[in-house]
Design a protein around this motif. Structure first.
Motif, PDB file in Angstrom:
ATOM      1  N   VAL A  48      95.307 -37.997  33.508  1.00 29.14           N
ATOM      2  CA  VAL A  48      94.727 -36.935  32.680  1.00 29.14           C
ATOM      3  C   VAL A  48      95.729 -36.607  31.568  1.00 29.14           C
ATOM      4  O   VAL A  48      96.842 -36.165  31.852  1.00 29.14           O
ATOM      5  CB  VAL A  48      94.437 -35.672  33.516  1.00 29.14           C
ATOM      6  N   LEU A  49      95.357 -36.836  30.325  1.00 27.31           N
ATOM      7  CA  LEU A  49      96.203 -36.488  29.184  1.00 27.31           C
ATOM      8  C   LEU A  49      95.735 -35.163  28.601  1.00 27.31           C
ATOM      9  O   LEU A  49      94.546 -34.988  28.305  1.00 27.31           O
ATOM     10  CB  LEU A  49      96.140 -37.573  28.105  1.00 27.31           C
ATOM     11  N   ILE A  50      96.675 -34.240  28.433  1.00 33.72           N
ATOM     12  CA  ILE A  50      96.369 -32.899  27.930  1.00 33.72           C
ATOM     13  C   ILE A  50      97.145 -32.669  26.635  1.00 33.72           C
ATOM     14  O   ILE A  50      98.369 -32.663  26.629  1.00 33.72           O
ATOM     15  CB  ILE A  50      96.752 -31.826  28.971  1.00 33.72           C
ATOM     16  N   ASP A  51      96.410 -32.502  25.552  1.00 34.15           N
ATOM     17  CA  ASP A  51      97.009 -32.338  24.232  1.00 34.15           C
ATOM     18  C   ASP A  51      96.766 -30.907  23.746  1.00 34.15           C
ATOM     19  O   ASP A  51      95.624 -30.418  23.769  1.00 34.15           O
ATOM     20  CB  ASP A  51      96.377 -33.334  23.259  1.00 34.15           C
ATOM     21  N   ILE A  52      97.820 -30.229  23.306  1.00 28.27           N
ATOM     22  CA  ILE A  52      97.682 -28.866  22.794  1.00 28.27           C
ATOM     23  C   ILE A  52      97.127 -28.928  21.363  1.00 28.27           C
ATOM     24  O   ILE A  52      97.694 -29.592  20.499  1.00 28.27           O
ATOM     25  CB  ILE A  52      99.034 -28.134  22.786  1.00 28.27           C
ATOM     26  N   VAL A  53      96.015 -28.257  21.137  1.00 31.25           N
ATOM     27  CA  VAL A  53      95.379 -28.269  19.824  1.00 31.25           C
ATOM     28  C   VAL A  53      96.218 -27.481  18.816  1.00 31.25           C
ATOM     29  O   VAL A  53      96.664 -26.365  19.100  1.00 31.25           O
ATOM     30  CB  VAL A  53      93.960 -27.677  19.906  1.00 31.25           C
ATOM     31  N   SER A  54      96.449 -28.087  17.651  1.00 31.03           N
ATOM     32  CA  SER A  54      97.157 -27.435  16.525  1.00 31.03           C
ATOM     33  C   SER A  54      98.541 -26.927  16.921  1.00 31.03           C
ATOM     34  O   SER A  54      98.963 -25.848  16.487  1.00 31.03           O
ATOM     35  CB  SER A  54      96.314 -26.267  15.976  1.00 31.03           C
ATOM     36  N   PHE A  55      99.273 -27.701  17.712  1.00 27.52           N
ATOM     37  CA  PHE A  55     100.608 -27.266  18.121  1.00 27.52           C
ATOM     38  C   PHE A  55     101.555 -27.180  16.929  1.00 27.52           C
ATOM     39  O   PHE A  55     102.440 -26.318  16.879  1.00 27.52           O
ATOM     40  CB  PHE A  55     101.176 -28.223  19.173  1.00 27.52           C
ATOM     41  N   SER A  56     101.368 -28.067  15.951  1.00 31.06           N
ATOM     42  CA  SER A  56     102.226 -28.023  14.755  1.00 31.06           C
ATOM     43  C   SER A  56     102.061 -26.701  14.021  1.00 31.06           C
ATOM     44  O   SER A  56     103.023 -26.165  13.450  1.00 31.06           O
ATOM     45  CB  SER A  56     101.904 -29.185  13.821  1.00 31.06           C
ATOM     46  N   VAL A  57     100.843 -26.162  14.029  1.00 34.02           N
ATOM     47  CA  VAL A  57     100.587 -24.872  13.384  1.00 34.02           C
ATOM     48  C   VAL A  57     101.328 -23.761  14.127  1.00 34.02           C
ATOM     49  O   VAL A  57     101.877 -22.840  13.518  1.00 34.02           O
ATOM     50  CB  VAL A  57      99.080 -24.573  13.344  1.00 34.02           C
ATOM     51  N   ASN A  59     104.124 -24.070  15.763  1.00 35.74           N
ATOM     52  CA  ASN A  59     105.533 -24.192  15.387  1.00 35.74           C
ATOM     53  C   ASN A  59     105.796 -23.621  13.993  1.00 35.74           C
ATOM     54  O   ASN A  59     106.787 -22.935  13.760  1.00 35.74           O
ATOM     55  CB  ASN A  59     105.975 -25.652  15.421  1.00 35.74           C
ATOM     56  N   GLU A  60     104.885 -23.925  13.072  1.00 32.89           N
ATOM     57  CA  GLU A  60     105.092 -23.513  11.689  1.00 32.89           C
ATOM     58  C   GLU A  60     104.922 -22.009  11.497  1.00 32.89           C
ATOM     59  O   GLU A  60     105.646 -21.389  10.710  1.00 32.89           O
ATOM     60  CB  GLU A  60     104.124 -24.267  10.769  1.00 32.89           C
ATOM     61  N   THR A  61     103.967 -21.416  12.202  1.00 30.78           N
ATOM     62  CA  THR A  61     103.673 -19.998  11.984  1.00 30.78           C
ATOM     63  C   THR A  61     104.501 -19.069  12.866  1.00 30.78           C
ATOM     64  O   THR A  61     104.856 -17.960  12.450  1.00 30.78           O
ATOM     65  CB  THR A  61     102.181 -19.716  12.232  1.00 30.78           C
ATOM     66  N   SER A  62     104.803 -19.521  14.084  1.00 34.10           N
ATOM     67  CA  SER A  62     105.514 -18.646  15.023  1.00 34.10           C
ATOM     68  C   SER A  62     106.960 -19.071  15.257  1.00 34.10           C
ATOM     69  O   SER A  62     107.720 -18.331  15.876  1.00 34.10           O
ATOM     70  CB  SER A  62     104.766 -18.596  16.361  1.00 34.10           C
ATOM     71  N   GLY A  63     107.324 -20.264  14.803  1.00 35.57           N
ATOM     72  CA  GLY A  63     108.687 -20.745  14.979  1.00 35.57           C
ATOM     73  C   GLY A  63     108.833 -21.671  16.168  1.00 35.57           C
ATOM     74  O   GLY A  63     108.038 -21.632  17.118  1.00 35.57           O
ATOM     75  N   ARG A  64     109.848 -22.506  16.117  1.00 34.72           N
ATOM     76  CA  ARG A  64     110.048 -23.512  17.167  1.00 34.72           C
ATOM     77  C   ARG A  64     110.421 -22.892  18.513  1.00 34.72           C
ATOM     78  O   ARG A  64     110.116 -23.452  19.557  1.00 34.72           O
ATOM     79  CB  ARG A  64     111.112 -24.521  16.729  1.00 34.72           C
ATOM     80  N   ASP A  65     111.093 -21.747  18.473  1.00 30.30           N
ATOM     81  CA  ASP A  65     111.427 -21.091  19.745  1.00 30.30           C
ATOM     82  C   ASP A  65     110.162 -20.707  20.497  1.00 30.30           C
ATOM     83  O   ASP A  65     110.075 -20.881  21.722  1.00 30.30           O
ATOM     84  CB  ASP A  65     112.288 -19.845  19.490  1.00 30.30           C
TER      85      ASP A  65
END
Length: 303
Positions: A48-57, A59-65
């Motif tokens: 089962v592969l589980i991909d987080i939708v819009s994870f790059s967004v 990171n960009e909006t809330s920060g990498r932490d």
């Protein structure tokens, strides 16, 4: 004694290096390398592969932490909730994998549906911030070979269907049909001859020709093929831009020799090509074409 201590030191360094190579540093879950190491088996497993939708967004909006906190909490959640039935992996940046510990789980479809619903209710909490996440899931069920490839194909098709979607691998996946279509037509597109046909567009009021629309045809193996057969394959294989270049040049040649107007089809992705504007400008200048003689129409692809 000295040699023994050196061996201990070497063994310690080896274990530390091995751990760095096989463990994701954020979630401390085994990574893709460890997955391939553990999945050498002939047993029928389910991945089962589980991909987080819009994870790059995220990171960009809330920060990498915050992004790292999302990964940690989701990884911990998957391990706690499903670690008994599945081995849990953090395969890539925002991609997690669950592979069954047993050869066969009879209720795998219900289990995957429950996983999706459970994740959708998971509240990610950090720095007084609370939100849920969306996922896309691809599944290779009860297979003894090519688990990762099959699950990735299913995941890719699930992404086309939108967030919180599940897709199970089967031989009739649309993505597989597309791959087969590209495999068939890519060599023909490369080696065939492009031809431009000029379809007159009439003004119904005056019954005169307003302009000509250029229609591409592909000649290969003694046959003339219409775009319906090869257009999607051309888009997926990258040949569509070269088709546009050919057709636009043909339009410029005809426009330079006549006073007629010409319309050329262009794919929406071609507007992202860094060289498209320069190509259009340079080609018109090369043939001395009045820009008013030319127009572009965005292509529609079959679904």
């Amino acid at each position: 004694m000295k040699q023994y201590m050196q061996l201990i030191e070497l063994d310690t360094k080896f274990n530390e290096t091995y751990k760095r190579l096989t463990i994701n540093p954020v979630t401390l879950l085994p990574n893709r390398i460890k997955f391939y190491e553990n999945s050498i088996t002939e047993d029928k497993k389910t991945l089962v592969l589980i991909d987080i939708v819009s994870f790059s967004v995220i990171n960009e909006t809330s920060g990498r932490d915050y992004g790292d906190s999302v990964l940690k909490q989701l990884g911990s959640f998957l391990q706690t909730m499903y670690g008994d039935e599945f081995a849990v992996y953090h395969l890539d940046c925002d991609l997690f994998g669950l592979i069954t510990r047993e050869d066969f789980l009879e209720n795998i479809f219900d289990i995957v549906e429950k996983i999706k619903n459970d994740i959708s209710k998971l509240n990610i909490v950090t720095n007084n911030f609370n939100q849920t996440i969306s996922t896309t899931i691809g599944v290779a069920a009860h297979s003894e070979n090519n688990l990762m490839k099959k699950a990735e194909l299913a995941l890719k098709e699930a992404r086309h269907n939108g967030k919180n979607q599940i897709k199970y691998y089967s031989d009739d996946l649309k993505i597989i049909q597309l791959f087969n279509e590209v495999k068939e037509w890519a060599p023909k597109l490369k080696n065939g001859t492009r031809k431009a046909y000029y379809q007159p567009i009439y003004n119904l009021k005056t019954n005169e020709i307003d302009k000509y629309e250029l229609l591409v045809r592909l000649e290969h193996g003694g046959e003339i093929h219409t775009p319906y057969k090869f257009l999607t394959a051309a888009q997926e294989s990258g040949h569509i831009y070269y088709i546009f270049q050919f057709m636009f040049k043909e339009a410029c040649i005809q426009a330079s020799e006549t006073s007629h107007k010409f319309s050329v089809n262009i794919g929406d992705n071609e507007f992202k090509n860094d060289g498209i504007v320069d190509y259009i400008k340079d080609t018109m200048e090369a043939y001395g074409v009045d820009p008013k003689q030319l127009s572009l129409e965005v292509l529609e692809y079959k679904s």
